[in-house]
Design a protein around this motif. Structure first.
Motif, PDB file in Angstrom:
ATOM      1  N   SER A 144      -2.688   5.239  -5.652  1.00 10.01           N
ATOM      2  CA  SER A 144      -3.854   6.064  -5.328  1.00 10.01           C
ATOM      3  C   SER A 144      -3.611   7.515  -5.728  1.00 10.01           C
ATOM      4  O   SER A 144      -2.509   8.040  -5.548  1.00 10.01           O
ATOM      5  CB  SER A 144      -4.097   5.995  -3.815  1.00 10.01           C
ATOM      6  N   SER A 159      -5.401   9.851  -4.311  1.00 11.19           N
ATOM      7  CA  SER A 159      -5.967  10.635  -3.204  1.00 11.19           C
ATOM      8  C   SER A 159      -4.964  11.617  -2.628  1.00 11.19           C
ATOM      9  O   SER A 159      -5.240  12.814  -2.538  1.00 11.19           O
ATOM     10  CB  SER A 159      -6.465   9.699  -2.097  1.00 11.19           C
ATOM     11  N   LYS A 160      -3.804  11.120  -2.215  1.00  5.63           N
ATOM     12  CA  LYS A 160      -2.833  11.993  -1.561  1.00  5.63           C
ATOM     13  C   LYS A 160      -1.896  12.641  -2.574  1.00  5.63           C
ATOM     14  O   LYS A 160      -1.688  13.850  -2.566  1.00  5.63           O
ATOM     15  CB  LYS A 160      -1.999  11.194  -0.545  1.00  5.63           C
ATOM     16  N   ASP A 216       0.856  -1.182   0.000  1.00  5.77           N
ATOM     17  CA  ASP A 216       0.000   0.000   0.000  1.00  5.77           C
ATOM     18  C   ASP A 216       0.896   1.238   0.000  1.00  5.77           C
ATOM     19  O   ASP A 216       1.506   1.590   1.003  1.00  5.77           O
ATOM     20  CB  ASP A 216      -0.889  -0.053   1.259  1.00  5.77           C
TER      21      ASP A 216
END
Ligand code: PLP
Length: 413
Positions: free
Chosen positions: A257, A259-260, A223
Motif C-alpha cells: 500500500s 497509503s502509509k 497485510d
C-alpha cells in the motif's frame, strides 16, 4: 425497514465506523475547548508535532512535478508495468523469495484484501485472522458474503499464540477446502506487534502441515500496510525470504500500500503481490485478479503509480524519501516510548508494542473507558476488547500524562 429497495444480500448493511465516530467527537471538543486542550488519539495518519498532516516532502515534490497527462490518463487494468516492478522491488528489498512472483495494481491495501477474499474463498466460507484486527476485514468479508473467525493473537506470555492459530486453522480446514488467513505484520494495527522470524517459522510449519492432505489449500494474505514504519528495512522484511520454501498448496499474497509508506492515503494506490512455487498459480493470480479489477474499479490512479516508479528509479530521490520517512518513524517511536515509560510507572498493562501507528490497552468496557477519558479531553478508539491509541497522530508533549489518565478511566468504569 418496510420500504426497502435493497437486494436480499444488501439489506441491513450499515457501516458504523467507530474510528471516524471517535474522531468527530474529538473535533467537537477541539471546537469547544481549543486544540491545545484536546488529545486526539483517534487518527490513523501521521500528524507532526503541530498536529498537521504529514506528506513526505520529496513525495510531494515528485508528485507535483509529474506531467499532467501522467495524472489524467487511463492506465492499464493490471497497473503500469514500471509501477508493478517498483512495488515488488520496494516490498522485498533484499528479501525476494525464490519463487514465481506476479503483481496486480489495486485500490490501496483494501483493494488487495477485497480481491483476495473474492477470488480465493467460496461464498459462505470463513476467513481467519487474529482477535485483535483492523475492523474493515470483517466488513470486507461480510460484503462478499463470507464470514470471519479469529484465533488469539497472544499467549499468556505476550508471544504469538501458535496453539490457538493451529487449532483454528485445522478446525476451519475440516469444514472447507480453501482457507484465506489474514496476517497483519509488522507494526500490527492495532497493537504495534511485529511477528518474530521464529514465530513466522512456526506459522509456516502449521500451514504447511495443514495443507498436506490433497484437496486443502491455504492463501496467506500478509497485510504489510505499516511495514515502512517497523524498523530496519531488511530486518522487517526478513520473513519474506521464507516464502520461497512453501509447498504448492500455499499461495502467499502480500498487500502493498502507498497509503502509509508514501503518505498517499487518499490516492488509493496499492498492489497485490502473489508468490508461489507454481508458475500456473501466479499466472492464474494475474488473470483472475485483473478480471476482478476490471469488474470493480477498472484501472487505478495513474499519477500515484507514476509517482512510485519515479521515486524508485532515481536512487537519490528514493534515499531522500527513505530519510524523510525515517524521521517520521523516529518521531512515532519516541511518542510510543513516552507512553510505554509512563505506562510502566503507573502499572498500566498494554499489549506488546514494537512499532507502528497504534498501541492498545486491553479493557473490559472499552466504550465506557473512552467516554471516561473524554472528561480529561482525551479521545481514543474503543475496540471490542480494548482501547486503541494512535501514537502516529499525537505529539509527545500531549502523550505525556495520558497513561495515568487511562489508569484513572479504567478504575472508574
Ligand atoms: N491494513 C491495515 C491494517 C490498515 O490499517 C489499513 C489502513 O488503515 C489498510 C490495510 C489499508 O489501507 P489502504 O487501503 O489505504 O492501503
Amino acid at each position: 425497514m418496510t420500504n426497502s429497495f435493497a437486494a436480499t444480500h444488501a439489506k441491513g448493511k450499515l457501516a458504523t465506523d467507530t474510528i471516524f465516530g471517535a474522531g468527530s467527537a474529538a473535533n467537537q471538543a477541539v471546537t469547544r475547548f481549543g486544540k491545545d486542550k484536546v488529545v486526539n488519539a483517534t487518527i490513523g495518519v501521521i500528524l507532526d508535532d503541530n498536529e498537521m498532516l504529514v506528506c513526505l516532502p520529496t513525495v510531494e515534490k515528485v508528485f507535483r512535478n509529474l506531467p499532467i497527462t501522467e495524472v489524467t490518463n487511463y492506465a492499464p487494468i493490471a497497473g503500469l508495468p514500471d509501477f508493478l516492478e517498483a512495488a515488488a522491488a520496494l516490498t522485498f528489498a533484499e528479501n525476494r523469495p525464490d519463487a514465481y512472483i506476479n503483481a496486480v495494481a489495486t485500490a490501496g491495501g483494501s483493494g488487495v484484501i477485497h480481491h483476495t477474499i473474492w477470488n480465493y474463498s467460496e461464498i459462505g466460507d470463513t476467513l481467519l485472522t487474529s482477535d485483535w484486527y483492523w475492523d474493515p476485514y470483517k466488513v470486507l468479508c461480510e460484503d462478499a458474503l463470507r464470514k470471519i473467525d479469529t484465533y488469539s493473537l497472544f499467549d499468556e506470555n505476550g508471544k504469538f499464540n501458535i496453539k490457538s492459530f493451529e487449532s483454528k486453522v485445522n478446525e476451519l480446514l475440516a469444514k472447507q477446502n480453501n482457507l484465506v488467513i489474514i496476517i497483519n505484520t509488522p507494526a500490527h494495527n492495532p497493537t504495534g506487534y511485529n511477528l518474530t522470524d521464529s514465530e513466522w517459522d512456526q506459522i509456516l510449519d502449521v500451514v504447511s502441515a495443514a495443507t498436506r492432505s490433497k484437496e486443502k489449500r491455504i492463501v496467506l494474505l500478509v497485510d504489510i500496510a505499516y511495514i515502512d514504519y517497523a524498523g530496519d528495512k531488511n530486518e522487517s522484511r526478513g520473513f519474506m525470504k521464507k516464502f520461497g520454501n512453501m509447498p504448492d498448496d500455499i499461495l502467499v499474497v502480500l498487500a502493498f500500500s502507498m497509503s502509509k509508506g508514501y503518505t498517499m492515503y487518499g490516492q488509493r494506490t496499492g498492489a497485490m503481490i502473489g508468490i508461489s512455487k507454481n508458475k500456473d498459480v501466479v499466472k492464474e493470480f494475474e488473470d483472475i485478479n485483473q478480471f476482478t479489477s476490471r469488474a470493480t474499479w477498472s484501472n487505478i490512479n495513474r499519477g500515484c503509480m507514476k509517482l512510485l516508479s519515479t521515486i524508485y528509479n532515481d536512487k537519490a530521490v528514493l534515499a531522500q524519501v527513505e530519510a524523510e520517512r525515517g524521521t517520521c518513524y523516529r518521531m512515532i517511536q519516541e511518542r510510543a516510548a513516552v507512553f510505554m515509560r509512563e505506562a510502566k510507572a503507573v502499572n498500566l498493562f498494554m499489549l506488546p508494542y514494537v512499532a507502528g501507528f497504534f498501541l492498545t490497552i486491553p479493557a473490559q468496557k472499552p466504550n465506557a473507558v473512552c467516554d471516561k477519558l473524554h472528561e480529561d479531553n482525551v479521545y481514543a478508539v474503543p475496540l471490542d476488547k480494548g482501547v486503541r491509541i494512535a501514537v502516529c497522530a499525537v505529539p509527545a508533549t500531549k502523550i505525556s500524562g495520558m497513561a495515568g489518565k487511562v489508569v484513572k478511566a479504567l478504575a472508574a468504569v
